[in-house]
Design a protein around this motif. Structure first.
Motif, PDB file in Angstrom:
ATOM      1  N   LEU A   1       0.785  -1.207   0.047  1.00  0.00           N
ATOM      2  CA  LEU A   1      -0.066   0.017   0.045  1.00  0.00           C
ATOM      3  C   LEU A   1       0.778   1.282   0.151  1.00  0.00           C
ATOM      4  N   THR A   2       0.955   2.041  -0.873  1.00  0.00           N
ATOM      5  CA  THR A   2       1.829   3.253  -1.251  1.00  0.00           C
ATOM      6  C   THR A   2       0.785   4.430  -1.159  1.00  0.00           C
TER       7      THR A   2
ATOM      8  N   ARG B   1       3.229  15.611  -3.462  1.00  0.00           N
ATOM      9  CA  ARG B   1       3.250  16.967  -3.357  1.00  0.00           C
ATOM     10  C   ARG B   1       2.569  17.680  -1.937  1.00  0.00           C
ATOM     11  N   SER B   2       1.826  16.759  -1.169  1.00  0.00           N
ATOM     12  CA  SER B   2       1.354  17.191   0.143  1.00  0.00           C
ATOM     13  C   SER B   2       2.124  16.263   0.974  1.00  0.00           C
ATOM     14  N   PHE B   3       3.078  15.884   0.877  1.00  0.00           N
ATOM     15  CA  PHE B   3       3.939  14.881   1.748  1.00  0.00           C
ATOM     16  C   PHE B   3       2.919  13.778   2.438  1.00  0.00           C
ATOM     17  N   ASN B   4       2.114  13.123   1.482  1.00  0.00           N
ATOM     18  CA  ASN B   4       1.550  11.987   1.684  1.00  0.00           C
ATOM     19  C   ASN B   4       0.475  12.343   3.038  1.00  0.00           C
ATOM     20  N   VAL B   5      -0.054  13.375   3.323  1.00  0.00           N
ATOM     21  CA  VAL B   5      -0.940  13.523   4.514  1.00  0.00           C
ATOM     22  C   VAL B   5      -1.941  12.893   4.581  1.00  0.00           C
TER      23      VAL B   5
ATOM     24  N   GLY C   1       7.945   9.680  -3.280  1.00  0.00           N
ATOM     25  CA  GLY C   1       8.224  11.182  -2.897  1.00  0.00           C
ATOM     26  C   GLY C   1       9.336  11.067  -1.892  1.00  0.00           C
ATOM     27  N   ARG C   2       9.442  12.420  -1.536  1.00  0.00           N
ATOM     28  CA  ARG C   2      10.555  12.674  -0.371  1.00  0.00           C
ATOM     29  C   ARG C   2      10.282  12.520   0.969  1.00  0.00           C
ATOM     30  N   ALA C   3       8.848  12.349   1.394  1.00  0.00           N
ATOM     31  CA  ALA C   3       8.451  11.979   2.807  1.00  0.00           C
ATOM     32  C   ALA C   3       7.611  10.790   2.890  1.00  0.00           C
ATOM     33  N   PHE C   4       7.556  10.200   3.996  1.00  0.00           N
ATOM     34  CA  PHE C   4       6.609   9.100   4.021  1.00  0.00           C
ATOM     35  C   PHE C   4       5.188   9.740   4.494  1.00  0.00           C
ATOM     36  N   CYS C   5       5.086  10.514   5.538  1.00  0.00           N
ATOM     37  CA  CYS C   5       3.891  10.994   5.735  1.00  0.00           C
ATOM     38  C   CYS C   5       3.990  12.090   6.674  1.00  0.00           C
TER      39      CYS C   5
ATOM     40  N   ILE D   1       4.710  -4.000   7.588  1.00  0.00           N
ATOM     41  CA  ILE D   1       5.778  -3.312   7.904  1.00  0.00           C
ATOM     42  C   ILE D   1       5.942  -2.127   7.171  1.00  0.00           C
ATOM     43  N   ALA D   2       6.294  -1.012   7.940  1.00  0.00           N
ATOM     44  CA  ALA D   2       6.465   0.263   7.199  1.00  0.00           C
ATOM     45  C   ALA D   2       7.527   0.401   6.539  1.00  0.00           C
ATOM     46  N   ARG D   3       7.820   1.123   5.338  1.00  0.00           N
ATOM     47  CA  ARG D   3       8.854   1.158   4.522  1.00  0.00           C
ATOM     48  C   ARG D   3       8.920   2.818   4.479  1.00  0.00           C
ATOM     49  N   VAL D   4       9.956   3.362   5.270  1.00  0.00           N
ATOM     50  CA  VAL D   4      10.114   4.863   5.594  1.00  0.00           C
ATOM     51  C   VAL D   4      11.071   5.457   4.878  1.00  0.00           C
TER      52      VAL D   4
END
Length: 268
Positions: free
Chosen positions: A27-28, A33-37, A68-72, A111-114
């Motif tokens: 699940l991605t 662009r909104s840092f996956n809020v 992107g550059r951020a996880f969440c 599992i979180a991939r961060v």
């Protein structure tokens, strides 16, 4: 004849979901662009995807990743500010809590991939997963206090990962910790260079997939249940779980294989 009307391209889904032949669901989060809020749409999409995993008898693992550059970056503050009503906020945080509990209740490991930033409810998401693998450029914080909002719900998961005073310091100050510090404190399991993140994740997946699904399901359920009980009750629950596990065919085969000095033959 009328002029053809131009149309905008269809919007990208907020969440990408896939399942491979091994039963690994990925699940991605897909709003880089909104840092996956965790907007209302993202929360709903994640809940739907986790419900689908729960209904899949062949599911073996879940990976929660992000583009992107951020996880969440946590909840969508602009969306929250647009509806300044207590009832709305109660519904939103209940929706988020239901999602976190769905991760806990899944039979299979999550599992979180961060990579990059994981803050507030994004840090909560990492903490709620059973395991986490992070790139060394990741950072973790519960910094709602910076805007006057104590991260109470993220604190529930965080305080179940790291020591209470460490959690409270993060909650009170809003300070971030590095990936290496997150590993030392117990928030993540492994930290690697960004270009090694997928290989490290795959190595962990392979080790878990080599184990029988039934034993993992019983073990995950018991592990979290006993954490919330007193010591005597925990041992009672654990003893019952081990007895059921030992009576199951996967343990019978595993023990016989050990006696026979051969690899166990477990069905996929």
């Amino acid at each position: 004849m009328t002029e053809p009307t131009s149309s905008s391209p269809p919007a990208e889904p907020v969440l990408l979901s896939s399942r491979d032949a091994r039963g690994v669901h990925t699940l991605t989060l897909n709003t880089p662009r909104s840092f996956n809020v965790l907007s209302e749409a993202m929360l709903a999409a994640l809940q739907s995807a986790l419900d689908a995993v729960a209904a899949d008898p062949q599911a073996r693992l879940v990976v929660i990743a992000a583009n992107g550059r951020a996880f969440c970056a946590g909840h969508d503050l602009k969306q929250m500010r647009a509806t300044p009503e207590l009832a709305y906020y109660q519904k939103l945080f209940a929706q988020c809590s239901r999602l976190m509990l769905a991760i806990r209740k899944l039979e299979v490991p999550v599992i979180a991939r961060v990579q990059g930033l994981a803050t507030a409810a994004g840090c909560q998401l990492v903490a709620q997963c059973d395991l986490a693998v992070a790139s060394d450029n990741a950072s973790f914080g519960v910094n709602g206090i910076d805007v006057g909002l104590f991260c109470a719900t993220p604190g529930v998961a965080l305080s179940r990962n790291i020591l209470p005073k460490q959690a409270m310091e993060m909650l009170l100050t809003g300070d971030f910790i590095s990936a290496d510090e997150a590993r030392v404190r117990g928030l993540v399991n492994r930290v690697v260079a960004p270009d090694a993140l997928d290989a490290e994740l795959q190595a962990l997946l392979d080790r878990i997939l080599a184990k029988p699904r039934e034993a993992l399901a019983m073990g995950k359920a018991l592990f979290y249940r006993q954490l919330e009980t007193g010591l005597e009750s925990a041992y009672q629950l654990a003893g019952q779980s081990m007895a059921c596990n030992m009576a199951h065919e996967v343990a019978q085969e595993g023990v016989q294989a050990f006696i026979d000095k051969r690899p166990p033959s477990w069905r996929a």
